[in-house]
Design a protein around this motif. Structure first.
Motif, PDB file in Angstrom:
ATOM      1  N   LYS A  97      16.187   0.406   3.838  1.00 11.98           N
ATOM      2  CA  LYS A  97      15.260   0.076   4.876  1.00 11.98           C
ATOM      3  C   LYS A  97      14.486  -0.527   4.804  1.00 11.98           C
ATOM      4  O   LYS A  97      13.767  -0.375   4.145  1.00 11.98           O
ATOM      5  N   PRO A  98      13.932  -1.969   5.490  1.00 13.48           N
ATOM      6  CA  PRO A  98      13.124  -2.433   5.425  1.00 13.48           C
ATOM      7  C   PRO A  98      11.859  -2.077   6.087  1.00 13.48           C
ATOM      8  O   PRO A  98      10.215  -1.735   6.065  1.00 13.48           O
ATOM      9  N   SER A  99      11.915  -0.695   6.964  1.00 17.67           N
ATOM     10  CA  SER A  99      11.060   0.177   7.504  1.00 17.67           C
ATOM     11  C   SER A  99      11.737   1.585   7.666  1.00 17.67           C
ATOM     12  O   SER A  99      12.871   1.494   7.602  1.00 17.67           O
TER      13      SER A  99
ATOM     14  N   THR B 185       6.511   7.983  -4.228  1.00 23.24           N
ATOM     15  CA  THR B 185       6.359   6.890  -3.705  1.00 23.24           C
ATOM     16  C   THR B 185       6.715   5.844  -2.262  1.00 23.24           C
ATOM     17  O   THR B 185       5.074   4.963  -2.224  1.00 23.24           O
ATOM     18  N   ILE B 186       6.833   5.882  -1.946  1.00 19.39           N
ATOM     19  CA  ILE B 186       7.370   5.714  -0.475  1.00 19.39           C
ATOM     20  C   ILE B 186       6.010   6.067   0.532  1.00 19.39           C
ATOM     21  O   ILE B 186       5.520   5.482   0.462  1.00 19.39           O
ATOM     22  N   GLU B 187       5.801   7.422   0.034  1.00 15.45           N
ATOM     23  CA  GLU B 187       4.376   7.665   1.149  1.00 15.45           C
ATOM     24  C   GLU B 187       3.096   7.195   0.544  1.00 15.45           C
ATOM     25  O   GLU B 187       2.202   6.275   1.258  1.00 15.45           O
ATOM     26  N   ASP B 188       3.051   7.108  -0.554  1.00 17.12           N
ATOM     27  CA  ASP B 188       2.082   5.640  -1.318  1.00 17.12           C
ATOM     28  C   ASP B 188       1.910   4.735  -0.712  1.00 17.12           C
ATOM     29  O   ASP B 188       0.686   3.591  -0.350  1.00 17.12           O
ATOM     30  N   PHE B 189       3.474   3.861  -0.946  1.00 15.94           N
ATOM     31  CA  PHE B 189       3.460   2.358  -1.140  1.00 15.94           C
ATOM     32  C   PHE B 189       4.635   1.788   0.070  1.00 15.94           C
ATOM     33  O   PHE B 189       4.341   0.245   0.140  1.00 15.94           O
TER      34      PHE B 189
ATOM     35  N   PRO C 153       8.253   1.051   2.082  1.00 20.51           N
ATOM     36  CA  PRO C 153       9.365   1.152   2.136  1.00 20.51           C
ATOM     37  C   PRO C 153       9.234   0.165   0.822  1.00 20.51           C
ATOM     38  O   PRO C 153       9.020   0.064   0.147  1.00 20.51           O
ATOM     39  N   LEU C 154      10.847   1.007   0.277  1.00 24.24           N
ATOM     40  CA  LEU C 154      11.205   0.163  -1.506  1.00 24.24           C
ATOM     41  C   LEU C 154      11.567  -0.926  -1.048  1.00 24.24           C
ATOM     42  O   LEU C 154      11.455  -1.536  -2.366  1.00 24.24           O
ATOM     43  N   TYR C 155      11.449  -1.694  -0.139  1.00 28.72           N
ATOM     44  CA  TYR C 155      11.873  -3.165   0.087  1.00 28.72           C
ATOM     45  C   TYR C 155      10.644  -3.665  -0.120  1.00 28.72           C
ATOM     46  O   TYR C 155      10.989  -5.133  -1.085  1.00 28.72           O
ATOM     47  N   ALA C 156       9.645  -3.919  -0.307  1.00 27.63           N
ATOM     48  CA  ALA C 156       8.054  -4.003  -0.143  1.00 27.63           C
ATOM     49  C   ALA C 156       7.880  -4.244  -2.079  1.00 27.63           C
ATOM     50  O   ALA C 156       7.485  -4.701  -1.987  1.00 27.63           O
ATOM     51  N   TYR C 157       8.468  -3.430  -2.974  1.00 25.02           N
ATOM     52  CA  TYR C 157       8.011  -3.781  -3.700  1.00 25.02           C
ATOM     53  C   TYR C 157       8.788  -3.574  -4.863  1.00 25.02           C
ATOM     54  O   TYR C 157       8.667  -3.524  -6.469  1.00 25.02           O
TER      55      TYR C 157
END
Length: 514
Positions: free
Chosen positions: A346-348, A390-394, A396-400
């Motif tokens: 999801k984007p968020s 990884t999600i907590e650090d950077f 949503p996965l969608y972003a990178y």
């Protein structure tokens, strides 16, 4: 150097030059973004025009029917909104590594060294002239994310491969081998006993490896610590453990989604007859525009599947077409993975959803081990359970995720060369020509201030003669943080504002019933 060339033009890119601080324009603000250290001890992004970069290294075969492999080194600017970040003129092609095959860590260091030299200089900032600031403005650059597939990520940051006993770059777990074989046993999901790697220990282990006097000594350190020296260790602000992300494209879709098809067919849980009937069902599914359709691929045992194909299979097709063909207990376990993916892409995403997706993945991995045996557990499945960090650090996965970088590999591959010699130089020149042409047009913005139709014509002309490879990040309306702030403080104006950021349709997985 390409990095300096692009940095000079970065402030002419829409969305960067008018930012008062380095906060992202349309980018997810995450833990690492807020915590990233500047050389003055304050958060890096607290200063004006402080740009955080993502590094991607990937290899591709430039020729058909050849094992020759070429490596490309890319940088992108995370401060840019997604609508701008992966446009051709904003992607920095740092260099092209020649073949014959993929480079080892020691070889990659030779290519990273000049890049790191420049990043060290830019970390404190340089005053440069730009189209918007002809008298000069100060710009800072820092490496933020290492986003590659697993083999490239490990080589780039000095971690040993997934075939070693230290197969994870997130935790210090020592894996074993199956008795009588050399195959690594990746099974076991007692998360409470997984000791996480730390930045401090990683640096100590890397320096021990660099200072070892013999190759035998280095191999022993690799076996014990899973760490080699990388040129990126010279960037004292860069944390290789946290900043080396787990790419969802390779981990989830090209990894586990693809793997499970092999498991099911090898165990005769899906036959050729099942696949053909599943294809008939799939052909009857009407998808919204921009969803990837799987015409004939399911019935043909999934040949030539791209990451987008596997994503579509996982999120859209599989829950529907597997029902009635895959035994119920196996289907129920697979749907745990599908549900986790639906949450993570999801984007968020909320922190509750991060926890829920991690629990779903844990149940899925335990189920795979129970249903098919420890031999079917892969390093990707182990890494699933580090995805939450990884999600907590950077964000949503969608972003990178690395879909866009893969498209640029395809663009380089399509450049005409003599296929004999110096074609790596040709790749680099053609890419920089495309970038330079758009920067050249942008330099005329001040002259065409009252004649925007002329500037529009030039940009349209460039689009025709130098088409931009499509990306997954398309936004139709520019986000202005100043306007956003003004609206937030003026309720009379804000009440009349509506709208949202358009996203690709495949960012929203289809829902399904049990």
């Amino acid at each position: 150097m390409p990095t300096a060339f692009h940095a000079r033009n970065a402030n002419g890119i829409p969305g960067v030059h008018h930012l008062d601080k380095g906060w992202p324009n349309g980018h997810q603000i995450s833990d690492m973004w807020r915590e990233f250290p500047g050389n003055d001890g304050a958060p890096f992004v607290d200063q004006h025009r402080s740009l955080l970069l993502t590094l991607n290294i990937d290899w591709f075969g430039p020729f058909l029917n050849s094992t020759y492999s070429v490596g490309a080194i890319y940088l992108t600017i995370n401060n840019l909104p997604r609508s701008e970040r992966f446009k051709t003129e904003n992607v920095i092609l740092v260099g092209v590594m020649p073949g014959l095959q993929e480079s080892r860590t020691s070889d990659i260091n030779n290519y990273l060294r000049p890049l790191v030299d420049e990043l060290l200089e830019w970390y404190g900032g340089r005053t440069i002239r730009t189209n918007i600031h002809p008298q000069g403005t100060r710009v800072r650059l820092a490496l933020f994310i290492n986003a590659c597939d697993i083999p490239a990520a490990r080589k780039t940051c000095g971690f040993t491969s997934h075939a070693s006993l230290c197969a994870c770059h997130k935790c210090a777990r020592q894996f074993s081998v199956f008795p009588g074989t050399t195959n690594i046993d990746y099974s076991g999901f007692d998360l409470e006993n997984w000791e996480l790697r730390t930045w401090e220990n990683n640096r100590i282990f890397a320096e021990q490896w660099r200072n070892a006097e013999t190759m035998a000594g280095r191999r022993e350190l690799e076996r014990r610590n899973g760490t080699r020296w990388s040129e990126l260790h010279r960037l004292e602000y860069f944390d290789p453990v946290r900043s080396t992300i787990i790419d969802p494209m390779h981990n989830l879709f090209l990894g586990t989604a693809k793997r499970m098809i092999t498991v099911w067919t090898n165990n005769d849980l899906l036959t050729d007859s099942d696949l053909k009937q599943m294809q008939i069902l799939a052909d009857g599914i009407v998808l919204p525009p921009d969803y990837v359709t799987l015409k004939q691929k399911i019935g043909s045992r999934f040949p030539f599947m791209t990451a987008n194909d596997w994503k579509s299979w996982c999120l859209v097709y599989s829950p529907l077409v597997l029902d009635g063909h895959l035994p119920r207990v196996h289907l129920q376990n697979w749907l745990l993975f599908v549900d986790a993916c639906r949450l993570m892409v999801k984007p968020s995403i909320t922190m509750d959803e991060v926890e829920e997706s991690n629990n779903l993945l844990l149940r899925f991995c335990i189920g795979v081990q129970r249903l098919y045996g420890a031999e079917e557990i892969t390093p990707n499945m182990h890494l699933h359970l580090h995805m939450d960090s990884t999600i907590e650090d950077f964000g949503p996965l969608y972003a990178y995720w690395v879909f866009s970088y893969e498209r640029y590999n395809g663009y380089l591959k399509d450049i005409d060369t003599n296929q004999k010699d110096s074609f790596e130089m040709t790749f680099m020149k053609r890419f920089l020509q495309k970038t330079g042409a758009r920067d050249f047009v942008r330099s005329f913005e001040s002259l065409f201030h009252h004649h925007q139709h002329h500037l529009h014509f030039l940009n349209r002309f460039l689009d025709l003669v130098q088409p931009i490879p499509p990306t997954v990040n398309i936004i139709h309306h520019h986000f202005d943080p100043h306007e956003f702030y003004a609206l937030s403080t003026d309720i009379t104006r804000a009440s009349r504002v509506t709208g949202s950021e358009p996203l690709p349709p495949d960012a929203y997985p289809l829902s399904y019933g049990r």
